[in-house]
Design a protein around this motif. Structure first.
Motif, mmCIF file in Angstrom:
data_model
loop_
_atom_site.group_PDB
_atom_site.id
_atom_site.type_symbol
_atom_site.label_atom_id
_atom_site.label_comp_id
_atom_site.label_asym_id
_atom_site.label_seq_id
_atom_site.Cartn_x
_atom_site.Cartn_y
_atom_site.Cartn_z
ATOM 1 N N ASN A 133 1.530 3.185 16.330
ATOM 2 C CA ASN A 133 2.584 2.766 17.258
ATOM 3 C C ASN A 133 3.629 2.060 16.417
ATOM 4 N N GLY A 134 4.613 2.785 15.983
ATOM 5 C CA GLY A 134 5.615 2.144 15.124
ATOM 6 C C GLY A 134 6.219 3.159 14.188
ATOM 7 N N ASP A 135 6.927 2.643 13.204
ATOM 8 C CA ASP A 135 7.735 3.491 12.329
ATOM 9 C C ASP A 135 7.033 3.639 10.980
ATOM 10 N N PHE A 136 6.588 4.842 10.688
ATOM 11 C CA PHE A 136 5.846 5.096 9.451
ATOM 12 C C PHE A 136 6.702 4.768 8.226
ATOM 13 N N TYR A 137 7.955 5.194 8.261
ATOM 14 C CA TYR A 137 8.867 4.944 7.132
ATOM 15 C C TYR A 137 8.974 3.437 6.862
ATOM 16 N N GLN A 138 9.180 2.662 7.927
ATOM 17 C CA GLN A 138 9.337 1.214 7.756
ATOM 18 C C GLN A 138 8.064 0.596 7.190
ATOM 19 N N MET A 139 6.932 1.108 7.650
ATOM 20 C CA MET A 139 5.650 0.590 7.153
ATOM 21 C C MET A 139 5.535 0.809 5.635
ATOM 22 N N ILE A 140 5.916 1.995 5.183
ATOM 23 C CA ILE A 140 5.801 2.295 3.746
ATOM 24 C C ILE A 140 6.794 1.451 2.939
ATOM 25 N N ILE A 141 8.010 1.301 3.466
ATOM 26 C CA ILE A 141 9.015 0.490 2.765
ATOM 27 C C ILE A 141 8.523 -0.959 2.662
ATOM 28 N N ASP A 142 7.965 -1.481 3.763
ATOM 29 C CA ASP A 142 7.427 -2.849 3.726
ATOM 30 C C ASP A 142 6.352 -2.966 2.645
ATOM 31 N N LEU A 143 5.457 -1.996 2.598
ATOM 32 C CA LEU A 143 4.376 -2.049 1.610
ATOM 33 C C LEU A 143 4.944 -2.032 0.189
ATOM 34 N N LEU A 144 5.939 -1.172 -0.029
ATOM 35 C CA LEU A 144 6.537 -1.086 -1.372
ATOM 36 C C LEU A 144 7.245 -2.381 -1.751
ATOM 37 N N ASN A 145 7.738 -3.101 -0.737
ATOM 38 C CA ASN A 145 8.411 -4.374 -1.013
ATOM 39 C C ASN A 145 7.444 -5.549 -0.995
ATOM 40 N N GLY A 146 6.153 -5.262 -0.823
ATOM 41 C CA GLY A 146 5.163 -6.339 -0.830
ATOM 42 C C GLY A 146 5.207 -7.216 0.407
ATOM 43 N N ARG A 147 5.703 -6.651 1.517
ATOM 44 C CA ARG A 147 5.714 -7.404 2.791
ATOM 45 C C ARG A 147 4.649 -6.823 3.699
ATOM 46 N N ARG A 148 3.921 -7.665 4.397
ATOM 47 C CA ARG A 148 2.890 -7.154 5.307
ATOM 48 C C ARG A 148 3.544 -6.495 6.516
ATOM 49 N N PRO A 149 3.337 -5.198 6.732
ATOM 50 C CA PRO A 149 3.992 -4.555 7.866
ATOM 51 C C PRO A 149 3.349 -4.974 9.187
ATOM 52 N N LEU A 150 4.142 -4.964 10.242
ATOM 53 C CA LEU A 150 3.593 -5.200 11.586
ATOM 54 C C LEU A 150 3.104 -3.843 12.064
ATOM 55 N N THR A 151 1.807 -3.650 12.037
ATOM 56 C CA THR A 151 1.308 -2.306 12.328
ATOM 57 C C THR A 151 0.315 -2.349 13.469
ATOM 58 N N GLU A 152 0.492 -1.459 14.414
ATOM 59 C CA GLU A 152 -0.499 -1.332 15.483
ATOM 60 C C GLU A 152 -0.895 0.117 15.634
ATOM 61 N N TRP A 153 -2.158 0.324 15.904
ATOM 62 C CA TRP A 153 -2.679 1.678 16.133
ATOM 63 C C TRP A 153 -3.140 1.750 17.579
ATOM 64 N N GLN A 154 -2.946 2.896 18.196
ATOM 65 C CA GLN A 154 -3.364 3.031 19.590
ATOM 66 C C GLN A 154 -4.887 2.882 19.686
ATOM 67 N N LYS A 155 -5.377 2.453 20.832
ATOM 68 C CA LYS A 155 -6.829 2.260 20.959
ATOM 69 C C LYS A 155 -7.387 2.952 22.192
ATOM 70 N N LYS A 156 -6.541 3.687 22.935
ATOM 71 C CA LYS A 156 -6.994 4.178 24.234
ATOM 72 C C LYS A 156 -7.538 5.594 24.207
ATOM 73 N N GLU A 157 -7.161 6.372 23.189
ATOM 74 C CA GLU A 157 -7.489 7.797 23.235
ATOM 75 C C GLU A 157 -8.196 8.248 21.958
ATOM 76 N N ILE A 158 -8.796 9.450 22.067
ATOM 77 C CA ILE A 158 -9.391 10.104 20.901
ATOM 78 C C ILE A 158 -8.447 11.217 20.483
ATOM 79 N N TYR A 159 -8.168 11.311 19.193
ATOM 80 C CA TYR A 159 -7.350 12.405 18.660
ATOM 81 C C TYR A 159 -8.274 13.427 18.005
ATOM 82 N N LEU A 160 -8.023 14.695 18.337
ATOM 83 C CA LEU A 160 -8.902 15.773 17.875
ATOM 84 C C LEU A 160 -8.065 16.854 17.203
ATOM 85 N N ALA A 161 -8.535 17.364 16.050
ATOM 86 C CA ALA A 161 -7.810 18.424 15.324
ATOM 87 C C ALA A 161 -8.758 19.576 15.028
ATOM 88 N N VAL A 162 -8.327 20.787 15.345
ATOM 89 C CA VAL A 162 -9.121 21.979 15.032
ATOM 90 C C VAL A 162 -8.279 22.878 14.122
#
Ligand code: AMP
Ligand code: GLY
Length: 356
Positions: A234-263
């Motif tokens: 839930n959020g911006d992947f690009y911003q998360m990576i930029i934060d990590l590269l700048n050594g800042r802890r990103p504000l990151t949330e992952w959804q918790k309500k559903e199961i994701y399935l890939a075939v």
């Protein structure tokens, strides 16, 4: 920003070259990418970090291999040292099979590095840790891959035939333990050696009866695990990576309500006999509640045809795994594709939920 998807350029040093040229890139440098590029390097780091993993020997000749085998029980696992696109691992069930393998490997006086490893048992799962500068780390929800080609985990190993995430039957206590006793000590040893790891650390794990142990490291996302993990951000992947590269802890949330399935849909003969040119669903063929991620396709007029082994991944999500399975499989079964797929992805979670 360049985000590197596959291991080969990382192991060859694309990050070092980009950094020399002053370009922004997220991934491990050549030295840190050895965690995937050399299984013997990974084992030496694990040993130094006192991380639980299969007992092992590293050998480089026929006589060394014979001597080391005396210390191992059967079945035993043989792994070739370098990158092998999932084809470097063999499970050896008898003394005779081991002898045949090593004689064949060391004929012509080759000095190939071979890792001989204890055979572990238990459910497998993967954790992805996005590691930035200044000890910033984001762990994604865990995922489970399905490496074998056929239903019921039969047949040859593949790059992966399907995945799901999160993995409810692996408790958060186990995941916490993995982070504290596996990921953190590994990153610390890399740092102490003057070789900090930046990028995606993929830890392949097995929950053995003695607790979680490392099967392998990769230095990138998994395929098809990425397809079920990344949509949960839930959020911006690009911003998360930029934060990590700048050594800042990103504000990151992952959804918790559903199961994701890939075939994964693949050439019928994959992985041994890959024929191309099979009709492949286009974006407009896919029902609105599903997504398709392409891997190897090409245009054929207004249609798409397959152009490799693993062709595409169909991704769905729902509150219950049974519903996610129904959505994907009812589409695949009625589409009458000639491409092949496993019919039982996430059976472990479905069984677990039935017992619950
Ligand atoms: P790897 O390329 O190291 O991920 O190995 C591919 C697959 O082989 C893993 O996902 C496991 O299913 C299996 N495998 C690898 N190492 C072991 C081991 N020591 N014991 C049992 N199975 C293993
Ligand atoms: N799915 C396993 C891998 O990407 O290596």
């Amino acid at each position: 920003l360049t985000f590197v998807g596959s291991e080969e350029p990382l192991v060859l040093g694309i990050v070092d070259e980009f950094e020399k040229a002053g370009l922004k890139i997220f991934g491990p440098n050549k030295a840190a990418a050895q965690l995937e590029g050399s299984k013997s390097f990974a084992k030496s780091i694990l040993k130094e970090a006192k991380v639980p993993t299969a007992a092992f020997s590293i050998v480089q000749s026929l006589s060394e291999a014979r001597r080391a085998l005396v210390k191992h029980d059967f079945p035993v696992v043989f792994k070739l040292d370098g990158l092998a696109a999932g084809k470097g691992v063999s499970i050896i069930s008898s003394c005779q099979q081991a002898e045949d393998y090593i004689v064949d490997l060391y004929k012509n006086n080759s000095n190939t590095k071979l890792l001989i490893e204890e055979f572990m048992q238990g459910p497998e799962f993967s954790l992805f840790s996005l590691v930035g500068k200044n000890n910033t780390v984001v762990h994604t929800p865990i995922a489970q891959d399905h490496k074998r080609r056929f239903d019921g985990d039969k047949g040859p190993n593949t790059g992966g035939m399907g995945a799901y995430s999160p993995v409810a039957q692996i408790s958060s206590v186990v995941v916490e333990k993995v982070i504290k006793s596996i990921i953190e000590p590994t990153l610390k040893v890399m740092q102490d050696k003057g070789n900090p790891f930046i990028g995606v650390l993929y830890t392949g794990l097995m929950l053995t009866k003695n607790g979680p142990k490392v099967v392998e490291f990769n230095v990138r996302f998994g395929d098809p695990e990425a397809q079920v993990v990344l949509p949960q951000l839930n959020g911006d992947f690009y911003q998360m990576i930029i934060d990590l590269l700048n050594g800042r802890r990103p504000l990151t949330e992952w959804q918790k309500k559903e199961i994701y399935l890939a075939v994964v849909i693949a050439a019928p003969g994959y992985p041994n006999d890959v024929k191309k040119g099979f009709s492949t669903p286009t974006l407009s063929d896919i029902p609105l509640d599903l997504q398709i991620d392409y891997a190897a396709v090409k245009k054929d007029g207004h249609n798409l045809i397959s152009d490799g082994g693993r062709v595409a991944t169909i991704v769905g999500h729902a509150k219950k795994i049974q519903l996610a399975q129904k959505n994907i499989y009812s589409y695949l079964d009625r589409s009458k594709l000639q491409l092949a797929y496993r019919h039982d992805i996430a059976y472990q979670l479905a069984n677990f939920e039935m017992k619950d």
